[in-house]
Design an enzyme around this catalytic site. Structure first.
Site, PDB file in Angstrom:
ATOM      1  N   ASN A   1     -10.254   1.274   1.420  1.00  0.00           N
ATOM      2  CA  ASN A   1      -8.934   0.218   2.254  1.00  0.00           C
ATOM      3  C   ASN A   1      -9.481   0.768   3.541  1.00  0.00           C
ATOM      4  O   ASN A   1     -10.041   1.788   3.866  1.00  0.00           O
ATOM      5  CB  ASN A   1      -8.260   1.375   2.482  1.00  0.00           C
ATOM      6  CG  ASN A   1      -6.984   0.559   0.746  1.00  0.00           C
ATOM      7  OD1 ASN A   1      -7.080  -0.314   0.333  1.00  0.00           O
ATOM      8  ND2 ASN A   1      -6.372   1.649   0.808  1.00  0.00           N
TER       9      ASN A   1
ATOM     10  N   GLY B   1     -11.204   4.450   4.183  1.00  0.00           N
ATOM     11  CA  GLY B   1     -12.741   4.084   4.324  1.00  0.00           C
ATOM     12  C   GLY B   1     -12.956   3.952   5.716  1.00  0.00           C
ATOM     13  O   GLY B   1     -14.316   3.734   5.719  1.00  0.00           O
TER      14      GLY B   1
ATOM     15  N   THR C   1      -8.004   2.890  10.131  1.00  0.00           N
ATOM     16  CA  THR C   1      -7.760   3.615  11.410  1.00  0.00           C
ATOM     17  C   THR C   1      -8.816   2.748  12.465  1.00  0.00           C
ATOM     18  O   THR C   1      -8.701   2.422  13.639  1.00  0.00           O
ATOM     19  CB  THR C   1      -8.315   5.050  11.021  1.00  0.00           C
ATOM     20  OG1 THR C   1      -7.315   5.529  10.526  1.00  0.00           O
ATOM     21  CG2 THR C   1      -8.171   5.918  12.633  1.00  0.00           C
TER      22      THR C   1
ATOM     23  N   ASP D   1       0.892  -1.715  -0.152  1.00  0.00           N
ATOM     24  CA  ASP D   1      -0.071   0.129   0.515  1.00  0.00           C
ATOM     25  C   ASP D   1       0.874   0.988  -0.160  1.00  0.00           C
ATOM     26  O   ASP D   1       1.862   1.732   0.504  1.00  0.00           O
ATOM     27  CB  ASP D   1      -0.955  -0.044   1.654  1.00  0.00           C
ATOM     28  CG  ASP D   1      -2.268   1.219   1.190  1.00  0.00           C
ATOM     29  OD1 ASP D   1      -2.413   1.557   0.127  1.00  0.00           O
ATOM     30  OD2 ASP D   1      -2.652   1.255   2.622  1.00  0.00           O
TER      31      ASP D   1
ATOM     32  N   GLU E   1      -3.115   5.784  -8.079  1.00  0.00           N
ATOM     33  CA  GLU E   1      -4.054   6.597  -7.422  1.00  0.00           C
ATOM     34  C   GLU E   1      -3.734   8.547  -7.991  1.00  0.00           C
ATOM     35  O   GLU E   1      -3.044   8.290  -8.587  1.00  0.00           O
ATOM     36  CB  GLU E   1      -3.455   7.024  -6.093  1.00  0.00           C
ATOM     37  CG  GLU E   1      -4.084   8.240  -5.126  1.00  0.00           C
ATOM     38  CD  GLU E   1      -4.081   8.649  -3.600  1.00  0.00           C
ATOM     39  OE1 GLU E   1      -3.736   7.557  -2.888  1.00  0.00           O
ATOM     40  OE2 GLU E   1      -4.388   9.529  -3.361  1.00  0.00           O
TER      41      GLU E   1
HETATM   42  P1  13P Z   1      -8.471   4.681   7.036  1.00  0.00           P
HETATM   43  O1  13P Z   1      -6.879   4.097   8.155  1.00  0.00           O
HETATM   44  O2  13P Z   1      -8.416   6.079   6.640  1.00  0.00           O
HETATM   45  O3  13P Z   1      -9.327   3.723   7.270  1.00  0.00           O
HETATM   46  O4  13P Z   1      -7.377   4.942   5.429  1.00  0.00           O
HETATM   47  C1  13P Z   1      -6.709   3.290   5.034  1.00  0.00           C
HETATM   48  C2  13P Z   1      -6.467   3.291   3.604  1.00  0.00           C
HETATM   49  O5  13P Z   1      -6.309   4.488   3.082  1.00  0.00           O
HETATM   50  C3  13P Z   1      -4.734   2.724   3.644  1.00  0.00           C
HETATM   51  O6  13P Z   1      -4.279   3.074   2.405  1.00  0.00           O
END
Ligand code: 13P
Length: 274
Positions: free
Chosen positions: A225, A204, A228, A82, A134
C-alpha cells in the site's frame, strides 16, 4: 470491462513473484492518473478508498468512479475499501460495487479481530469478492506505536478468517515521508513459514526501494500500500501548477497540470514491485 477482485490479481502475483500496487486515492485526479500509470506499465492496479478519501467523497460516488475507470482500462483494476472499521461500511461498499473489502480489526483483541474479520470475509465471498484482514498493528509515524505480528497468531488468523490477503506488522509504519528503518525480514520469513496467504505491507512509502523490489520477488508479499509518497508528489505538482500563474483561477486548468507528474510518480512506485 477489467474490474477484478483482490484474489484475481494477488493469486498470480504470489505464483510468479511480484507485488501489486495498492494506491491510496483521494479523488478523481489521482485515481485516473494511477490507472494511466498501470496501463503504461501493463500491470494490474488496486485503487484504494481509505478513511480520508471516504470522509471527503461518499462511498457510492467513489465506487462509480472506480468502476468507470475499470471499464475503460486495459489492465485489471481492483476497487478496494481500505481500512473498513464497521460491518455496515463494508456492506455498503459491497452494495455499491467494490470488489475488495479490507476489514481492520487490528486494534482489537485477537479473538474479536478473528471473529469480525471472518464475518466480513464471509460477506465478501458470498458476493464473489475478496477480503483483506490485518493481524498485529501497523502504527503511524508520530502517532500510535506498532504491535509486531506474532507468527503463530498470523497462522490462526489466516486459517480461521478465510481472508484472501493478510496485512502484517513487520517494521512498516503508515505516513512516513522519508525512508524508514526497513522491514524485519526474519519476521516475514517466520510468518510465511506458517501460512500461504498473500501478505500485504501497509505504509509502503517508508519501505526502502531496494527492499521493496527484492521482497516483492523473493517473499509472499504480494501487495504494497502506498499513499504518502504519491500524496507528496501530487502536492508538489499542485503547488507548482498554482504558482505558475498567479492570475489563474480555473481549477480544472490547474489540476490538468498535475496529471503527468502523478502518472510518472505512480509509474516509479509500480516499478518497485516487479
Ligand atoms: P503510506 O501512506 O505510509 O504509504 O501507507 C499507505 C497505507 O498503508 C494505506 O493503507
Amino acid at each position: 470491462m477489467t474490474i477484478a477482485t483482490l484474489a484475481d490479481v494477488l493469486t498470480p502475483a504470489l505464483e510468479k513473484g511480484y507485488a501489486v500496487a495498492g494506491l491510496v486515492t483521494l479523488g478523481w485526479e489521482d485515481m485516473r492518473a494511477f490507472v494511466a500509470a498501470a496501463e503504461a506499465e501493463n500491470v494490474p492496479v488496486i485503487l484504494q478508498a481509505g478513511p480520508g478519501c471516504r470522509e471527503h467523497t461518499p462511498l457510492p460516488i467513489l465506487a462509480k468512479m472506480f468502476l468507470h475507470l475499470a471499464e475503460q482500462a486495459s489492465v485489471p483494476v481492483v476497487a478496494h475499501l481500505d481500512h473498513g472499521y464497521q460491518y455496515d461500511e463494508c456492506q455498503q461498499a459491497l452494495d455499491c460495487g467494490f470488489t475488495s473489502l479490507m476489514y481492520d480489526g487490528s486494534r482489537k483483541p485477537l479473538q474479536q479481530n478473528i471473529d469480525e474479520t471472518a464475518a466480513i470475509a464471509e460477506l465478501a465471498h458470498s458476493a464473489g469478492i475478496s477480503c483483506e484482514g490485518e493481524i498485529g498493528f501497523v502504527g503511524y509515524a508520530e502517532g500510535e506505536a506498532s504491535n509486531g505480528t506474532v507468527p503463530s497468531e498470523a497462522e490462526v488468523f489466516a486459517r480461521q478468517t478465510g481472508i484472501d490477503a493478510m496485512a502484517i506488522s513487520v517494521g512498516n509504519v503508515h505516513l512516513q515521508e522519508n525512508t524508514g528503518q526497513g522491514l524485519d525480514e526474519s519476521r516475514i520469513a517466520a510468518i510465511q513459514a506458517v501460512t500461504d496467504v498473500p501478505l500485504v505491507i501497509h505504509g509502503g512509502s517508508g519501505v526502502p526501494v531496494e527492499q521493496r523490489i527484492r521482497l516483492a520477488r523473493e517473499t509472499n508479499i504480494c501487495k504494497y500500500n502506498v499513499g504518502t509518497e504519491l500524496r507528496m508528489a501530487f502536492g508538489a505538482a499542485l503547488r507548482e501548477a498554482v504558482n505558475r500563474d498567479s492570475e489563474r483561477f480555473d481549477r480544472v486548468e490547474i489540476l490538468r497540470e498535475t496529471h503527468d507528474p502523478i502518472v510518472e510518480a505512480a509509474r516509479a512506485v509500480i516499478q518497485t514491485m516487479m
